[in-house]
Write a protein that holds these residues in place. Structure first.
Motif, PDB file in Angstrom:
ATOM      1  N   THR A 109       0.826  -1.218   0.000  1.00 54.85           N
ATOM      2  CA  THR A 109       0.000   0.000   0.000  1.00 54.85           C
ATOM      3  C   THR A 109       0.854   1.260   0.000  1.00 54.85           C
ATOM      4  O   THR A 109       0.568   2.224   0.704  1.00 54.85           O
ATOM      5  N   LEU A 110       1.899   1.228  -0.810  1.00 55.52           N
ATOM      6  CA  LEU A 110       2.762   2.402  -0.980  1.00 55.52           C
ATOM      7  C   LEU A 110       2.415   3.156  -2.254  1.00 55.52           C
ATOM      8  O   LEU A 110       2.154   4.362  -2.225  1.00 55.52           O
ATOM      9  N   PHE A 111       2.401   2.465  -3.391  1.00 54.65           N
ATOM     10  CA  PHE A 111       2.245   3.152  -4.674  1.00 54.65           C
ATOM     11  C   PHE A 111       0.892   3.847  -4.793  1.00 54.65           C
ATOM     12  O   PHE A 111       0.776   4.852  -5.506  1.00 54.65           O
ATOM     13  N   SER A 112      -0.129   3.365  -4.093  1.00 58.89           N
ATOM     14  CA  SER A 112      -1.440   4.023  -4.150  1.00 58.89           C
ATOM     15  C   SER A 112      -1.412   5.396  -3.492  1.00 58.89           C
ATOM     16  O   SER A 112      -2.325   6.209  -3.703  1.00 58.89           O
ATOM     17  N   SER A 113      -0.370   5.675  -2.718  1.00 60.22           N
ATOM     18  CA  SER A 113      -0.227   6.995  -2.083  1.00 60.22           C
ATOM     19  C   SER A 113       0.719   7.908  -2.837  1.00 60.22           C
ATOM     20  O   SER A 113       0.947   9.040  -2.412  1.00 60.22           O
ATOM     21  N   VAL A 114       1.262   7.426  -3.939  1.00 58.74           N
ATOM     22  CA  VAL A 114       2.224   8.203  -4.730  1.00 58.74           C
ATOM     23  C   VAL A 114       1.490   8.771  -5.941  1.00 58.74           C
ATOM     24  O   VAL A 114       1.142   8.040  -6.875  1.00 58.74           O
ATOM     25  N   ALA A 115       1.250  10.063  -5.939  1.00 54.52           N
ATOM     26  CA  ALA A 115       0.462  10.683  -7.007  1.00 54.52           C
ATOM     27  C   ALA A 115       1.291  10.999  -8.245  1.00 54.52           C
ATOM     28  O   ALA A 115       0.757  11.073  -9.359  1.00 54.52           O
ATOM     29  N   ASP A 116       2.595  11.187  -8.074  1.00 55.40           N
ATOM     30  CA  ASP A 116       3.458  11.620  -9.165  1.00 55.40           C
ATOM     31  C   ASP A 116       4.061  10.419  -9.887  1.00 55.40           C
ATOM     32  O   ASP A 116       4.710   9.574  -9.272  1.00 55.40           O
TER      33      ASP A 116
END
Length: 224
Positions: free
Chosen positions: A107-114
């Motif tokens: 559940t890391l990449f779902s918090s990366v908007a860029d």
């Protein structure tokens, strides 16, 4: 937050499902003991997964993690001081090339908007993983109406970020609002409901870093 506590029966059921699948991955690639495993987690938060690997037999000194939240890093350091935990973005991981058998990002990449940031994190995970090692990405595949700051992560995203890594995908996790209600009133229904693909909100992406060297024995193995 109380809603995320492992003491909530529904949350426990979701975590147990994911952990059973994780243990199955290790068995399928021949990791019957984790005593020599070297693992890294990007976005390790409070270190739950790293401490889990210790419970499963990994040595704390062979584990490392990184998180951008200083409070989460402090929590990790006070509860598992033998595990290296770095503070900062996983765009820059202060660990050597090819140092780990296993890299995690839950559940890391779902918090990366860029997009560029996501690409750099993926490149770092590949860099620190040994040839033939595993990179496991667990993340949401549906939008969360209650949290507009996160976004779905789809198979096409993973292929774009990890273009050279063979990949397998498994959908997991009963939708949390349903899981929490089931956990409270009818925990025996979790398994049957989680078996319905439309009700699964997350996915586990199992990637093999290019190269077929077995991370423990130096012998070739098939892809995960």
């Amino acid at each position: 937050m109380a809603d995320q506590s492992i003491l909530q029966p529904g949350n426990l059921l979701m975590v147990q499902e994911r952990e059973r699948y994780l243990a199955g991955i290790f068995r399928r690639v021949g990791w019957h003991s984790l005593a020599e495993l070297r693992a890294f987690e990007a976005g390790c938060s409070t270190g739950y997964n790293l401490r889990l690997l210790v419970q499963w037999g990994a040595k704390p000194g062979n584990l490392a993690g990184q998180d951008i939240d200083e409070d989460a890093v402090a929590y990790c350091r006070t509860r598992a001081s033998d595990i290296r935990v770095h503070e900062g973005s996983a765009e820059r991981i202060p660990e050597p090339d090819r140092a780990f058998d296993l890299a995690l990002a839950f559940t890391l990449f779902s918090s990366v908007a860029d997009e560029d940031v996501a690409q750099r994190i993926a490149s770092e995970l590949v860099r620190i993983t040994r040839p033939g090692g595993l990179i496991l990405i667990y993340d949401m595949r549906r939008r969360n109406p209650a949290n507009p700051k996160v976004h779905p992560v789809l198979a096409d995203d993973i292929r774009r970020w990890f273009p050279r890594c063979p990949m397998r995908v498994r959908t997991l996790t009963l939708a949390p609002p349903i899981a929490r209600r089931v956990g409270r009133f009818a925990p025996g229904l979790y398994g049957p409901l989680a078996a319905v693909p439309l009700l699964r909100t997350h996915a586990m992406y199992v990637l093999r870093r290019p190269g077929q060297v077995d991370v423990f024995r130096g012998q070739p193995r098939s892809e995960a």
